[in-house]
Design an enzyme around this catalytic site. Structure first.
Site, PDB file in Angstrom:
ATOM      1  N   LYS A  40       0.914  -1.312   0.355  1.00  0.00           N
ATOM      2  CA  LYS A  40      -0.065   0.006   0.087  1.00  0.00           C
ATOM      3  C   LYS A  40       0.914   1.222  -0.035  1.00  0.00           C
ATOM      4  CE  LYS A  40      -0.442  -0.406   4.913  1.00  0.00           C
ATOM      5  NZ  LYS A  40      -0.940   0.110   6.218  1.00  0.00           N
ATOM      6  N   ARG A 138      -9.433  -0.278  15.693  1.00  0.00           N
ATOM      7  CA  ARG A 138      -9.716   0.399  14.446  1.00  0.00           C
ATOM      8  C   ARG A 138     -10.546  -0.336  13.553  1.00  0.00           C
ATOM      9  NH1 ARG A 138      -4.057   1.222  11.451  1.00  0.00           N
ATOM     10  NH2 ARG A 138      -4.594  -0.869  10.558  1.00  0.00           N
ATOM     11  N   HIS A 170      -6.068  -7.318  13.067  1.00  0.00           N
ATOM     12  CA  HIS A 170      -4.649  -6.537  12.823  1.00  0.00           C
ATOM     13  C   HIS A 170      -4.109  -6.327  14.381  1.00  0.00           C
ATOM     14  CE1 HIS A 170      -1.351  -4.719  10.871  1.00  0.00           C
ATOM     15  NE2 HIS A 170      -1.469  -3.228  11.357  1.00  0.00           N
ATOM     16  N   CYS A 327      13.575  24.293   3.803  1.00  0.00           N
ATOM     17  CA  CYS A 327      12.747  25.050   2.968  1.00  0.00           C
ATOM     18  C   CYS A 327      11.868  24.039   2.105  1.00  0.00           C
ATOM     19  CB  CYS A 327      13.428  25.862   2.020  1.00  0.00           C
ATOM     20  SG  CYS A 327      14.915  26.813   3.281  1.00  0.00           S
TER      21      CYS A 327
HETATM   22  C1  PLP Z   1      -4.107  -4.273   7.695  1.00  0.00           C
HETATM   23  C2  PLP Z   1      -2.338  -4.238   7.682  1.00  0.00           C
HETATM   24  N1  PLP Z   1      -1.653  -5.519   7.663  1.00  0.00           N
HETATM   25  C3  PLP Z   1      -0.581  -5.481   7.363  1.00  0.00           C
HETATM   26  C4  PLP Z   1       0.240  -4.196   7.746  1.00  0.00           C
HETATM   27  C5  PLP Z   1       1.702  -4.213   7.409  1.00  0.00           C
HETATM   28  O1  PLP Z   1       2.337  -3.612   8.578  1.00  0.00           O
HETATM   29  P1  PLP Z   1       4.052  -3.594   8.687  1.00  0.00           P
HETATM   30  O2  PLP Z   1       4.563  -2.722   7.752  1.00  0.00           O
HETATM   31  O3  PLP Z   1       4.184  -3.308   9.999  1.00  0.00           O
HETATM   32  O4  PLP Z   1       4.586  -4.919   8.537  1.00  0.00           O
HETATM   33  C6  PLP Z   1      -0.555  -2.984   7.732  1.00  0.00           C
HETATM   34  C7  PLP Z   1       0.237  -1.825   7.713  1.00  0.00           C
HETATM   35  O5  PLP Z   1       0.058  -0.780   8.373  1.00  0.00           O
HETATM   36  C8  PLP Z   1      -2.133  -2.974   7.545  1.00  0.00           C
HETATM   37  O6  PLP Z   1      -2.606  -1.964   8.073  1.00  0.00           O
END
Ligand code: PLP
Length: 397
Positions: A40, A138, A170, A327
């Site tokens: 992502k 969350r 999560h 800056c």
């Molecule tokens: C739902 C979910 N799974 C996995 C991850 C991956 O986490 P990380 O970058 O700590 O491995 C994230 C990242 O925030 C996440 O939101």
């Protein structure tokens, strides 16, 4: 677009061989669980499509993105591997997502209804991963929503068009190995699993672990792990272990060409507000990157509190610091009275400590943030340059 439109005096050099190595390290730690590469936020700033290809080539079998637009871009680029996406509202292009065979997280009755409607409208089966909140507070279904949701899910499955592929959650303390709350979350997920079984549904994939738990919490590996930050060679748990200690290699080096090098006398105020004043005759170097490129303004330096560390990679390699305020488009480094650097010589802002660079973690600590924020915030206008291709004979970095 003309070639000259691409010119930029700085670049994020992404070593794809490091991405592949890190994926292999994570797959080994996962010890038989499938690996979903979390890519992502434009692969944490490293570039969505190139990272997707490397992750799959190195052994990841799933891809995960928060935004549905990223999932659709991956499919349009020709990637056929399963892709999970999880953050959307009522306006999402559900029909298109179902037609593209994207796995959708479902965390509410509303989402279930919309996804089911899309499945019926397109005459396809929607692949869903039911998300439960096991304690993070969350996303995911809350306990109080669970019974009503389960009834609706059973009804939707019976009506056709819904395949419950996954059940997931999560962690709240994934960066603290051994934290007791992790086991509590696992217990909650197990309980949700039994609740689904009671209504005749058995998801093939249960998943809970991100990078931290992939590397240090085997009890929650389950069927699939979802590492993100570790893929990029950054530590998910700086309080516990450095990237090198975890066997990870940073993939990104942020490199700039000095735009100006000039002598100044003692007492010269540097950058807006003169927060830094030269204490001797010296040489200043101007780096053509600023907060519009994602350099946090918190990395500004004063005489008492030096700014972010940088690696002066010219004829006399050494470390330096941002001097004065960051800056919009540039920062200044006091190169010292003996500086031999010329315009065009390289400065590495962050990268791989094994190459003498400060790390993204060093920057994060100096800025009072986390390494995730350093790479994900890197501006879109900074070109990403790729090295370490699978077919490369020699690295071009
Ligand atoms: C739902 C979910 N799974 C996995 C991850 C991956 O986490 P990380 O970058 O700590 O491995 C994230 C990242 O925030 C996440 O939101």
């Amino acid at each position: 677009m003309r070639v000259s439109d691409h010119y930029y005096p700085a670049r994020a050099v992404v070593d794809l061989s490091a991405i592949r190595e890190n994926i292999r390290t994570l797959a080994q730690a996962a010890d038989g669980s499938a690996v979903m590469a979390i890519i992502k936020a434009d692969a944490y700033g490293h570039g969505l499509i190139p990272v997707a290809h490397e992750a799959l080539a190195a052994g990841a079998t799933w891809l995960g993105v928060a935004q549905v637009s990223e999932a659709l871009s991956l499919r349009r680029s020709g990637i056929t591997a399963p892709i999970l996406t999880w953050l959307y509202g009522p306006g999402a292009p559900f029909d298109e997502l179902v037609l593209a065979g994207i796995d959708l997280s479902v965390a509410s009755l509303d989402a279930l209804a919309r996804v089911h409607r899309a499945a019926l409208a397109t005459d396809r089966t929607a692949r869903i991963h039911v998300k439960v909140d096991t304690g993070l507070g969350r996303g995911g279904l809350a306990r109080g929503q669970w019974d009503e949701f389960r009834a609706a899910l059973r009804y939707a499955v019976d009506a056709g068009g819904i395949d419950v592929v996954g059940l997931w959650s999560h962690l709240a303390f994934g960066d603290e190995p051994g934290h007791p709350f992790t086991q509590q979350q696992l217990t909650e997920l197990n309980s949700a699993t039994r609740d689904l079984e009671k209504i005749g549904l058995t998801p093939q994939l249960r998943h809970l672990a991100a990078s931290g738990a992939t590397l240090r919490e085997p009890s929650v590996h389950l069927d699939l792990v979802r590492p993100g930050v570790a893929i990029y060679g950054l530590t998910p748990m700086p309080e516990v272990a450095s990237a090198a200690q975890l066997g990870l290699r940073p993939a990104m080096r942020l490199v700039a060409d000095l735009a100006t090098v000039k002598p100044v006398t003692a007492g010269q105020g540097v950058s807006y507000g003169h927060q830094y004043v030269t204490d001797r005759d010296t040489v200043l170097g101007i780096i053509p990157l600023g907060y519009a490129d994602g350099i946090p303004r918190h990395l500004s330096g004063t005489n008492e509190h030096p700014g972010a560390p940088v690696h002066v990679a010219g004829p006399n390699p050494r470390s330096g610091n941002i001097s004065g305020r960051v800056c919009m488009d540039q920062v200044v480094v006091d190169l010292g009275p003996e500086a031999a650097e010329q315009i065009g010589d390289r400065i590495v802002l962050f990268g791989d400590p094994a190459l003498g660079d400060p790390s993204a973690q060093d920057w994060a600590e100096r800025a009072g943030t986390i390494n995730y924020e350093i790479t994900t915030r890197l501006g879109a206008r900074v070109p990403r340059i790729y090295t370490g291709h699978r077919d490369a004979v020699a690295d071009q970095s």
